[in-house]
Design an enzyme around this catalytic site. Sequence first.
Site, PDB file in Angstrom:
ATOM      1  N   VAL A  13       0.830  -1.201   0.000  1.00 16.83           N
ATOM      2  CA  VAL A  13       0.000   0.000   0.000  1.00 16.83           C
ATOM      3  C   VAL A  13       0.873   1.264   0.000  1.00 16.83           C
ATOM      4  CG1 VAL A  13      -1.650   1.336   1.373  1.00 16.83           C
ATOM      5  CG2 VAL A  13      -2.000  -1.102   1.026  1.00 16.83           C
ATOM      6  N   GLY A  14       1.790   1.354   0.970  1.00 16.25           N
ATOM      7  CA  GLY A  14       2.609   2.561   1.113  1.00 16.25           C
ATOM      8  C   GLY A  14       3.396   2.911  -0.146  1.00 16.25           C
ATOM      9  N   ASN A  91       1.619  -2.833   8.407  1.00 18.95           N
ATOM     10  CA  ASN A  91       0.722  -3.992   8.334  1.00 18.95           C
ATOM     11  C   ASN A  91      -0.009  -4.223   9.662  1.00 18.95           C
ATOM     12  OD1 ASN A  91       3.430  -4.353   8.897  1.00 18.95           O
ATOM     13  ND2 ASN A  91       3.303  -6.554   8.717  1.00 18.95           N
ATOM     14  N   THR A 132      -5.753  -0.391   6.909  1.00 21.53           N
ATOM     15  CA  THR A 132      -7.125  -0.737   7.287  1.00 21.53           C
ATOM     16  C   THR A 132      -7.108  -1.153   8.744  1.00 21.53           C
ATOM     17  OG1 THR A 132      -7.449  -1.557   5.095  1.00 21.53           O
ATOM     18  CG2 THR A 132      -9.093  -2.172   6.723  1.00 21.53           C
ATOM     19  N   ALA A 170      -6.816  -2.068  -5.250  1.00 23.97           N
ATOM     20  CA  ALA A 170      -6.713  -3.530  -5.313  1.00 23.97           C
ATOM     21  C   ALA A 170      -5.371  -3.853  -5.936  1.00 23.97           C
ATOM     22  CB  ALA A 170      -7.849  -4.107  -6.145  1.00 23.97           C
ATOM     23  N   GLY A 273     -11.703 -19.162  -4.159  1.00 27.64           N
ATOM     24  CA  GLY A 273     -11.877 -18.439  -2.890  1.00 27.64           C
ATOM     25  C   GLY A 273     -10.991 -17.213  -2.858  1.00 27.64           C
ATOM     26  N   PHE A 274     -11.450 -16.183  -2.150  1.00 25.71           N
ATOM     27  CA  PHE A 274     -10.646 -14.956  -2.112  1.00 25.71           C
ATOM     28  C   PHE A 274      -9.421 -15.136  -1.228  1.00 25.71           C
ATOM     29  CE2 PHE A 274     -14.242 -14.348   0.900  1.00 25.71           C
ATOM     30  CZ  PHE A 274     -13.545 -14.245   2.100  1.00 25.71           C
ATOM     31  N   CYS A 278      -6.406  -8.616   2.878  1.00 27.10           N
ATOM     32  CA  CYS A 278      -7.472  -7.793   3.461  1.00 27.10           C
ATOM     33  C   CYS A 278      -8.775  -8.499   3.777  1.00 27.10           C
ATOM     34  CB  CYS A 278      -7.773  -6.634   2.514  1.00 27.10           C
ATOM     35  SG  CYS A 278      -6.500  -5.379   2.605  1.00 27.10           S
TER      36      CYS A 278
END
Length: 471
Positions: A13-14, A91, A132, A170, A273-274, A278
């Site tokens: 993300v960063g 994280n 998150t 994403a 499956g996901f 996250c």
Amino acid sequence: MINKICCIGAGFVGGPTMAVLANKCPNLEFNVVDINKEKIEKWNNNNLDELPVYEPGLKDLINKQRNKNLFFSTEITSCISEADMIFISVNTPIKTTGIGAGQASDLKWVESSSRTIAENAKGHTIVVEKSTLPVRTAKVIKDILSFALKNESIDSKKTFSVLSNPEFLAEGTAIEDLTNPDRILIGGEDLAAIETLKKLYLNWIPEEKIVCTNLWSSELSKLTSNAFLAQRISSINSISAICEHTGADIQEVSLAIGLDSRIGDKFLKTGPGFGGSCFKKDILNLVYLCKQFNLNEVAEYWEKVVEMNNWQRKRIYKIIVEKLFGNLSEKKIVILGFAFKANTNDTRESAAIHIATDLLSESASLVFLDPKVNDKQIKEEMNNYISNYTSLKFSELKISFCDDIYEASQDADAIVILTEWDEYKNLNWSNLSKIMRSPPWVFDARGIVNKKNVRNSGINLWMIGDGTIIE
Ligand code: UDX
Ligand code: UDX
């Protein structure tokens, strides 16, 4: 007026988020810091193929901005001291021990980042939650920061504002998502701080796409977004199983329901499956939150989404065993794809880890391939999962790696497609049928191959959610 921005956490993300911000805000300086020295060295590597994160379009951005207004370093305290705004992008994995183990997020990194900010910040600093986080984490950050202020001398000019600005990117489409987001969400109470952050985004995002809410709505919206997305995947996966028993085809069903504009066509792809860092974590966070408030029915409702996901993976593994005559010992199976989705090198919570472990528990011999995940990473992930969550002995398992699909498939009994990489869509099935052991099988858990081509080559095909190929 702000000049310098610091981001704590140079991860998936960063890194990409700051690369896009640096590109869109050329007059500001961005310092991305991380406690992991090796990772920072990779971000600074001249060979852009060695960046720690693979994302389409990222290399170009890094090439343009790095050492102009975008810097990667381990100088955490000095970058914090100089910053007017600090993004926390560390994280927040699921706690493995203690209260809330298995469900609650481990906030130790957020807490330690807040303490480091409290000690080292100077003047007024806007602290932005990018990670998150469970709802009301901003309160924890605020408490840590205000406690630090109590210990400061009276003439110290140190002040803080805390905002929530969740990330909706994403992986695999991070740069595109950051460049053209559906919305930007800013939660907070300090109007001046909100305006300052909003101004950054206004450099490229239309004002009507920037939504400002209170802190808790912002934090809860992020969890809810991910829970809704994951719920859609579990929903379509549950229907895939019905298709396989009724002769219906999940791809046709997805198309048919997705054309209803109230449902929409996104996130209706069935699969193994996901995965990713996250969805599971955020739903379990929501479940934990519900339980804390005695909202047990709500907790159970959301927990089912994760249960359905686990069931889908197990279901695929059991089908593979069943089709291969109930026995995998002395059988070679090629695993195509290890990343949790295409176009990323991230393997966190990847379905491949779970399905491969189950196949290994049946004494199968597995050959792994992935265009962006190297052997070392696959080995580490598998070893980590097997050692921590199973009674299997990693060193005794039959695992090997190969770069070439055709070489890997020599004498193989089956090919299992677990990640939807483009290169797996059009393989030379007739060549593969000649080199595989009879009867050869393809298990397509992503529904990406051309059914006709596979079947015409003489290979048996099982495709997820495809009832039409059941005789
Ligand atoms: C993000 C979010 O922050 C997380 O809340 C979300 O649920 C998943 O996505 P991500 O960027 O994917 O995390 O994580 P990761 O790639 O592991 O990067 C986090 C980085 O923070 C790591 O490089 C780690 O070394 C760094 N870190 C961690 C610090 O620099 N300081 C710390 O105190 C802890
Ligand atoms: C997700 C959210 O989409 C993003 O907004 C948030 O910021 C972080 O979490 P990410 O996990 O990177 O992003 O990828 P995403 O595209 O959402 O895919 C997650 C998992 O769901 C993958 O394993 C993917 O293969 C799977 N998936 C996705 C499906 O099985 N079917 C679909 O239709 C979509």
